[in-house]
Design a protein around this motif. Structure first.
Motif, mmCIF file in Angstrom:
data_model
loop_
_atom_site.group_PDB
_atom_site.id
_atom_site.type_symbol
_atom_site.label_atom_id
_atom_site.label_comp_id
_atom_site.label_asym_id
_atom_site.label_seq_id
_atom_site.Cartn_x
_atom_site.Cartn_y
_atom_site.Cartn_z
ATOM 1 N N PRO A 69 63.193 26.586 39.318
ATOM 2 C CA PRO A 69 63.970 25.347 39.255
ATOM 3 C C PRO A 69 65.426 25.635 38.887
ATOM 4 C CG PRO A 69 62.664 25.578 37.273
ATOM 5 C CD PRO A 69 62.252 26.708 38.187
ATOM 6 N N LEU B 240 67.091 24.103 36.619
ATOM 7 C CA LEU B 240 67.132 24.067 35.157
ATOM 8 C C LEU B 240 65.817 23.493 34.649
ATOM 9 C CD1 LEU B 240 68.809 24.331 32.503
ATOM 10 C CD2 LEU B 240 69.550 21.970 32.885
ATOM 11 N N GLU B 241 65.249 24.144 33.643
ATOM 12 C CA GLU B 241 64.034 23.622 33.023
ATOM 13 C C GLU B 241 64.315 23.432 31.541
ATOM 14 O OE1 GLU B 241 59.604 24.309 31.684
ATOM 15 O OE2 GLU B 241 60.592 26.054 32.538
ATOM 16 N N LEU B 242 64.586 22.188 31.153
ATOM 17 C CA LEU B 242 64.990 21.902 29.777
ATOM 18 C C LEU B 242 63.887 22.219 28.775
ATOM 19 C CD1 LEU B 242 66.921 18.551 30.288
ATOM 20 C CD2 LEU B 242 67.891 20.806 29.844
ATOM 21 N N GLY B 243 62.641 22.077 29.196
ATOM 22 C CA GLY B 243 61.543 22.328 28.276
ATOM 23 C C GLY B 243 61.492 23.752 27.768
ATOM 24 N N ALA B 244 62.049 24.708 28.514
ATOM 25 C CA ALA B 244 62.009 26.112 28.102
ATOM 26 C C ALA B 244 62.783 26.334 26.807
ATOM 27 C CB ALA B 244 62.568 26.994 29.218
ATOM 28 N N ARG C 61 60.647 24.958 23.953
ATOM 29 C CA ARG C 61 59.488 25.806 23.642
ATOM 30 C C ARG C 61 59.896 27.058 22.880
ATOM 31 N NH1 ARG C 61 58.027 23.859 28.754
ATOM 32 N NH2 ARG C 61 58.879 25.685 29.825
ATOM 33 N N PRO D 173 70.788 28.576 39.759
ATOM 34 C CA PRO D 173 70.122 28.435 38.459
ATOM 35 C C PRO D 173 70.827 29.261 37.387
ATOM 36 C CG PRO D 173 68.490 28.694 40.184
ATOM 37 C CD PRO D 173 69.824 28.921 40.834
ATOM 38 N N GLN E 57 67.019 31.114 29.366
ATOM 39 C CA GLN E 57 65.611 31.470 29.555
ATOM 40 C C GLN E 57 65.338 32.068 30.943
ATOM 41 O OE1 GLN E 57 66.355 28.355 27.994
ATOM 42 N NE2 GLN E 57 66.020 29.373 26.035
ATOM 43 N N GLN F 126 63.785 36.853 37.861
ATOM 44 C CA GLN F 126 64.085 35.620 38.577
ATOM 45 C C GLN F 126 65.463 35.698 39.229
ATOM 46 O OE1 GLN F 126 63.323 32.961 35.169
ATOM 47 N NE2 GLN F 126 61.835 31.880 36.462
#
Length: 363
Positions: free
Chosen positions: A3, A5-9, A12, A343, A347, A352
């Motif tokens: 993705p 951006l993955e804000l949840g990373a 976590r 991206p 994180q 990647q």
């Protein structure tokens, strides 16, 4: 799938610390301003090498209250970049002043200092440079122009957390510096949040007054202010993330270096970094003359990308009353049709990054 951006990373990675900080605020019973906000303000000011920080509800309010604190309003003009997110312009028009756009430097995409003086008139009150993508604008040249013409300098640093200009952190070069802590920023809250930093005590006090209904004492209102107070829960989260901001910035720089090295022989135009700049790498933006095709092929390869920004402010419906034709600001118009953000984040792994580089080369 990678993705954009993955804000949840980010959450976590810091989950125990963030959960504890939020619980601390909930248990305190202090939900408006108070010690958590004051602690973040002190820590953020120190980080930015500034004397003062004032926490606010969001980045747009930071710009708006900075302008109001400098008594800029109807009849005044403020020089802004033509190539920026619309919030920069909205703050100026929001206080009744007129945004006067200046085209960017082709290499950095930031406002071109060499073009500023031609835009100054007898009504100009301030310069409002943006540190776009986390890349510092050339502040020495901008400050010199402001000094010679008796103008104030307001910095839009919404993307520049941790960036340095000639070795000094962004945060106190101009009269007042405006920050956004929107969740996707390098220092991001879990909702809207913002701040200003400044070395000017009177300006800090004025912004603090304006953010709280124009009141220092409950039910005593000195002027017509706003309700734009940084939430203590967001302040607590920002304090946790501030402790790792430098580490996360270094990770971003590692990603940026890997992109630059990996795509050195590709057909896209890569970001240019002047010798005096240490970007925060909020975004890694490439430029290509066939942007839509490239973005489509990256999507097919499972790579998320975004466009920052697809329509420049002068071409938005919100500013049709200014009657600025698209061709009047050709550099901003062309960049909007050619830039593509890859991206970027702390994180993101180097594996990647290599996949992204390979996908771009294949595309």
């Amino acid at each position: 799938m990678i993705p954009f951006l993955e804000l949840g990373a980010s959450y976590r990675e810091l989950k125990p610390e963030i959960d504890a900080a939020v619980s601390r605020v909930l248990e305190s019973g202090w939900y408006i301003l108070g010690p958590e906000v004051e602690a973040f303000e002190a820590e953020w000011a120190a980080y930015c090498d500034a004397k003062h920080a004032v926490g606010l509800a969001n980045g747009l309010d930071a710009l708006t209250l900075a302008l109001r604190a400098l008594d800029i309003g109807p009849g005044d003009e403020v020089i802004v970049p033509s190539n920026t997110y619309i919030a920069t312009w909205l703050a100026v028009s929001g206080v009744g002043a007129t945004p006067v756009p200046v085209e960017p430097d082709q290499a950095t995409h930031n406002i071109d200092p060499a073009r500023i003086e031609a835009a100054i008139t007898s009504r100009t009150r301030a310069l409002l440079p943006v540190h776009l993508y986390g890349q510092p604008a050339d502040m020495d040249l901008i400050l010199d122009i402001a000094k010679r013409h008796g103008l104030r300098v307001i910095e839009d640093a919404a993307q520049a957390h941790g960036a340095r200009y000639k070795g000094q952190r962004i945060g106190a070069h101009g009269d007042i510096v405006c920050w956004s802590f929107y969740p996707g920023k390098n220092l991001g809250a879990l909702g809207d949040a913002g701040a200003i930093t400044t070395d000017d005590t009177a300006l800090a006090e004025r912004v603090a007054l304006l953010r709280n209904y124009g009141s220092r004492q409950k039910y005593v209102n000195e002027e017509a202010g706003l309700n734009s107070r940084l939430d203590p829960i967001q302040a607590a989260v920002l304090r946790v993330k501030l402790e790792v901001l430098d580490e996360w910035t270094e990770r971003r720089r590692t990603v940026a270096t890997a992109y630059t090295v990996g795509m050195a022989q590709s057909d896209v135009i890569l970001p240019h970094v002047p010798d005096w700049a240490e970007p925060a790498w909020h975004l890694y933006v490439v430029r290509t003359y066939d942007r839509e095709a490239l973005q489509d092929r990256m999507t097919e390869a499972g790579i998320g990308t975004l466009i920052h920004y697809p329509t420049p402010p002068h071409m938005q419906k919100a500013y049709t009353d200014m009657e600025i034709m698209p061709e009047a600001l050709p550099m901003a118009r062309d960049l909007a049709s050619e830039v593509l953000s890859l991206p970027m984040g702390p994180q993101l792994s180097l594996d990647q990054v290599q996949n992204i580089v390979n996908a771009l080369k294949n595309a």
